[in-house]
Design an enzyme around this catalytic site. Structure first.
Site, PDB file in Angstrom:
ATOM      1  N   ASP A 248       1.622  -0.065  -4.933  1.00  0.00           N
ATOM      2  CA  ASP A 248       0.425   0.059  -5.777  1.00  0.00           C
ATOM      3  C   ASP A 248       0.289   1.432  -6.452  1.00  0.00           C
ATOM      4  O   ASP A 248      -0.173   1.538  -7.579  1.00  0.00           O
ATOM      5  CB  ASP A 248      -0.855  -0.338  -5.019  1.00  0.00           C
ATOM      6  CG  ASP A 248      -1.163   0.518  -3.799  1.00  0.00           C
ATOM      7  OD1 ASP A 248      -0.294   1.315  -3.374  1.00  0.00           O
ATOM      8  OD2 ASP A 248      -2.274   0.375  -3.248  1.00  0.00           O
ATOM      9  N   HIS A 249       0.699   2.496  -5.769  1.00  0.00           N
ATOM     10  CA  HIS A 249       0.576   3.855  -6.326  1.00  0.00           C
ATOM     11  C   HIS A 249       1.300   4.790  -5.376  1.00  0.00           C
ATOM     12  O   HIS A 249       1.765   4.363  -4.325  1.00  0.00           O
ATOM     13  CB  HIS A 249      -0.889   4.269  -6.470  1.00  0.00           C
ATOM     14  CG  HIS A 249      -1.691   4.024  -5.220  1.00  0.00           C
ATOM     15  ND1 HIS A 249      -1.623   4.843  -4.123  1.00  0.00           N
ATOM     16  CD2 HIS A 249      -2.507   2.995  -4.867  1.00  0.00           C
ATOM     17  CE1 HIS A 249      -2.394   4.357  -3.157  1.00  0.00           C
ATOM     18  NE2 HIS A 249      -2.939   3.228  -3.577  1.00  0.00           N
TER      19      HIS A 249
ATOM     20  N   GLU B  49       0.821  -1.212   0.000  1.00  0.00           N
ATOM     21  CA  GLU B  49       0.000   0.000   0.000  1.00  0.00           C
ATOM     22  C   GLU B  49       0.859   1.269   0.000  1.00  0.00           C
ATOM     23  O   GLU B  49       1.726   1.438   0.868  1.00  0.00           O
ATOM     24  CB  GLU B  49      -0.949  -0.019   1.200  1.00  0.00           C
ATOM     25  CG  GLU B  49      -1.853   1.196   1.328  1.00  0.00           C
ATOM     26  CD  GLU B  49      -2.720   1.444   0.093  1.00  0.00           C
ATOM     27  OE1 GLU B  49      -3.342   0.487  -0.394  1.00  0.00           O
ATOM     28  OE2 GLU B  49      -2.758   2.589  -0.390  1.00  0.00           O
TER      29      GLU B  49
ATOM     30  N   THR C  75      -5.536   1.570  -5.654  1.00  0.00           N
ATOM     31  CA  THR C  75      -5.241   0.153  -5.396  1.00  0.00           C
ATOM     32  C   THR C  75      -5.927  -0.744  -6.412  1.00  0.00           C
ATOM     33  O   THR C  75      -5.340  -1.697  -6.923  1.00  0.00           O
ATOM     34  CB  THR C  75      -5.761  -0.267  -4.000  1.00  0.00           C
ATOM     35  OG1 THR C  75      -5.303   0.663  -3.045  1.00  0.00           O
ATOM     36  CG2 THR C  75      -5.283  -1.651  -3.631  1.00  0.00           C
TER      37      THR C  75
ATOM     38  N   HIS D  37      -1.597   3.617   4.539  1.00  0.00           N
ATOM     39  CA  HIS D  37      -2.579   4.341   3.719  1.00  0.00           C
ATOM     40  C   HIS D  37      -2.803   5.725   4.314  1.00  0.00           C
ATOM     41  O   HIS D  37      -2.815   5.880   5.526  1.00  0.00           O
ATOM     42  CB  HIS D  37      -3.892   3.545   3.699  1.00  0.00           C
ATOM     43  CG  HIS D  37      -4.864   4.031   2.671  1.00  0.00           C
ATOM     44  ND1 HIS D  37      -5.513   5.233   2.782  1.00  0.00           N
ATOM     45  CD2 HIS D  37      -5.265   3.477   1.504  1.00  0.00           C
ATOM     46  CE1 HIS D  37      -6.290   5.399   1.715  1.00  0.00           C
ATOM     47  NE2 HIS D  37      -6.154   4.344   0.921  1.00  0.00           N
TER      48      HIS D  37
HETATM   49  C1  GP9 Z   1      -9.082  -0.404   0.312  1.00  0.00           C
HETATM   50  C2  GP9 Z   1      -7.667  -0.327  -0.079  1.00  0.00           C
HETATM   51  C3  GP9 Z   1      -7.191   1.097  -0.233  1.00  0.00           C
HETATM   52  O1  GP9 Z   1      -9.620  -1.657   0.259  1.00  0.00           O
HETATM   53  O2  GP9 Z   1      -7.432  -1.086  -1.191  1.00  0.00           O
HETATM   54  O3  GP9 Z   1      -7.584   1.645  -1.426  1.00  0.00           O
HETATM   55  P1  GP9 Z   1      -6.913   2.944  -2.058  1.00  0.00           P
HETATM   56  O4  GP9 Z   1      -7.540   4.138  -1.411  1.00  0.00           O
HETATM   57  O5  GP9 Z   1      -5.451   2.903  -1.792  1.00  0.00           O
HETATM   58  O6  GP9 Z   1      -7.218   2.841  -3.494  1.00  0.00           O
HETATM   59 MN    MN Z   2      -3.748   1.758  -2.293  1.00  0.00          MN
END
Ligand code: GP9
Ligand code: MN
Length: 633
Positions: free
Chosen positions: A472-473, A254, A298, A413
């Site tokens: 992921d980003h 994340e 994500t 996050h």
């Molecule tokens: C939520 C998690 C976070 O299930 O995947 O999502 P994001 O805000 O990073 O896209």
């Molecule tokens: Mn994410």
């Protein structure tokens, strides 16, 4: 009835109140929605009102009282049916109704068999408002004709309704920024804009994609296929022996960006475990690897990993195109004997995962219900990564092998909150609280990966698995340029911002011994081809925009979802061509051929998604797999 002189629009007012309160009590009794504070409670309370004022208000245009009454009763019946249907549906799916789900024919089997079992006698409650409206209509005398001078009153009524809707949206946006563009969780939508508005919103989104789909035909597919096959890179064959037949664990890290890897913050190592891996003989670490996600974050990264196709610009493809046919990595692995699943301790409707995973052919989804979140085991967005990994390994022990588990971490996050006991390093000291805390949550994420590796070893799963990990980003947006500038000790330009889209990518193959740092320019689009090739699965006829990272032919060209791109010589950002080495603007003509290709590639990718073109591919489109959603047993 009585001699009481009822005001002219009493029935209308009673209808609005009755349906409003029935809806609100329906929310409280039938759906398990987490409400964290008073503002959320207030939003939940007022959210049905603007819609009800609007639809019931249409009665003010109906001239005869007979028709007006029929209209009011019909509306109360329709709203009751909507709430009732959602409640019954929720008991089975723990989710609200969405149109694609109704059209996935295999769901009907589940539905019809479970509908009866899930109807409770007390559901008659949802129709309380219909009874009240019917009684009001019967006993309250009404004007037979609407009077002309009411025009002004009517205008005020609708202006007030619109104002109320704006207040509702404003409160919701303050509670959940980017609710409508980004946070595509049905539960969040219902909580914030109400069931009725949510259904309209769902209808608009789904009919938009449906229209584009209807107009598409198979000929567009061959054009895209020609392009993709012309750019095909022959995958390598060197790595098969070590990877074939093993479990494949793909971890979404994340918000993890590459700028924390092998770096320190005020003398503190940020990712000690991952740093070790970059030097490890069984690990391939890619230090020039970029994310290619858009607003779907994500879920966009998941989409790319599964399909090697670009996500959508300006909306989350997981939400808008979950009815499409895909040729996913999971489906391919399942065809080759893997048990495919996703493990993520969040609610199943977040990013529309429960629906999209069906379209992607993922066999099982271990969502939040599969985990036991004990005291102190949740922070920020939900379950902490360390207990998440610990419990996940216990579930993996029971999976048939080989399995392919995609895992999604959560603690690192935004807003990067952490309990004191999990802060393994102090915060940074810039003007950005976000960046300051980011180092700490990244440190925690690193720790959780270490725990995961240990658990795999202790439970005998390590040697027979390969572990693929990708950021992921971005976690730190351009809003924090000043603080980033302080950390990196330079002024951040658009060139630097493009460079900051680098995310770490690891392929860990226990016992391989050939691991090294790989410098090729690469992106998330390359994950599917690389992983399938490691598993010895042929994907040369697949429509993929990426290619195998171990291939000698791999091209140094990464296109971002927003049109920026990076080559070995240039970086293109905000319509400026930068020299990759110096970071200085250079002659725009040098970037021109790449701009053309990037535009074309993104357009081709959009055509595939918008036209649902993969349904025209041989052997596709006929099967609709089932995702079992695994709850506690
Ligand atoms: C939520 C998690 C976070 O299930 O995947 O999502 P994001 O805000 O990073 O896209
Ligand atoms: Mn994410």
């Amino acid at each position: 009835m009585s001699r009481f002189n009822w005001p002219k629009h009493s029935v209308l007012v009673i209808a609005v109140l009755a349906t409003w309160l029935t809806t609100y009590f329906g929310y409280l009794t039938s759906f398990n929605m987490s409400i964290d504070n008073m503002v959320q409670q207030l939003i939940l309370f007022i959210n049905p009102l603007s819609f009800l004022l609007l639809v019931y208000g249409a009665a003010l245009f109906i001239k005869t009282s007979k028709r007006r009454n029929a209209y009011l009763i019909t509306i109360s019946a329709i709203t009751s049916i909507i709430m009732f249907a959602n409640a019954v549906f929720y008991r089975f799916f723990s989710d609200f109704i969405t149109i694609p789900l109704l059209f996935q024919t295999n769901n009907f089997g589940d539905l019809s068999s479970s509908v009866m079992a899930n109807i409770h006698g007390t559901d008659i409650f949802f129709f309380t408002d219909v009874i009240i409206v019917a009684l009001a209509v019967k006993f309250i005398p009404q004007p037979t004709e609407t009077v002309r001078q009411f025009k002004m009153g009517r205008r005020i009524y609708f202006i007030a309704t619109a104002a109320l809707f704006m207040v509702n949206l404003g409160l919701a946006e303050a509670e959940r920024p980017q609710l409508l563009t980004r946070s595509f969780d049905r539960e969040l939508l219902v909580k914030n804009i109400g069931t009725y508005n949510y259904h309209i919103y769902d209808l608009i989104i789904q009919s938009k994609s449906h229209a584009q789909r209807v107009l598409a035909d198979g000929s567009e597919l061959s054009e895209v296929e020609n392009y993709v096959h012309a750019n095909h890179k022959e995958p390598s064959v060197d790595m098969f022996e070590d990877a074939k037949g093993r479990n494949i664990i793909t971890i979404s890290l994340e918000s993890l960006q590459s700028f924390v890897i092998n770096q320190e913050m005020d003398g503190h190592v940020i990712t000690p475990f991952l740093n070790e891996l970059t030097k490890d003989k069984d690990t391939f670490y890619f230090d020039n690897f970029y994310h290619q996600t858009g607003l779907g974050k994500t879920s966009d990264a998941e989409f790319i990993v599964e399909n090697s196709i670009y996500p959508r610009n300006g909306s989350a493809v997981f939400f808008t195109h979950s009815g499409n046919t895909f040729d996913s990595m999971s489906e391919k692995l399942a065809d080759n004997g893997y048990f495919t699943n996703v493990m993520h301790a969040n609610n199943r409707s977040f990013w529309n995962r429960d629906i999209m995973y069906k379209a992607l052919g993922i066999e099982k989804f271990y969502d939040v219900e599969s985990y036991n979140i004990g005291e102190g085991q949740a922070v920020n967005w939900g379950m902490k990564d360390i207990p998440y990994f610990e419990q996940s390994v216990q579930m993996m022990k029971d999976m048939p092998q080989p399995f392919s588990s995609r895992m999604l971490t959560l603690t690192n996050h935004h807003p990067f909150d952490l309990d004191d006991e999990d802060m393994l390093i102090p915060p940074y000291t810039s003007n950005s609280k976000t960046l300051n805390k980011y180092f700490q949550t990244s440190r925690y994420l690193d720790e959780s990966i270490k725990v995961f590796f240990d658990e795999l070893k202790e439970n005998g799963l390590y040697d027979n698995s390969i572990i693929v990990m990708y950021g992921d980003h971005y976690g730190i947006s351009e809003n924090h340029n000043k603080a980033m500038g302080m950390y990196l000790d330079k002024e951040i330009t658009p060139f630097d911002n493009a460079e900051l889209q680098k995310v770490p990518f690891f392929i860990h193959i226990p016992g391989n011994g050939k691991g090294k740092v790989m410098h090729e320019l690469a992106g998330q689009m390359d994950i599917r081809p690389t992983v399938l090739n490691l598993a010895g699965i042929d994907a040369k006829d697949d429509l993929q925009f990426g290619s195998d990272l171990f291939s000698k032919e791999h091209e140094d060209f990464v296109i971002f979802r927003d049109g920026r791109f990076v080559t070995d010589k240039y970086v293109y950002a905000h319509e400026v061509c930068y020299d990759a080495e110096t970071g200085e603007p250079t002659d725009g003509e040098l970037c021109a051929p790449y701009v053309e290709r990037a535009t074309k590639e993104l357009e081709f990718s959009d055509t595939i998604i918008n036209g649902d073109l993969l349904r025209f591919k041989d052997g596709q489109g006929d099967q609709q797999p089932q995702t079992e959603i695994k709850g506690k047993e």
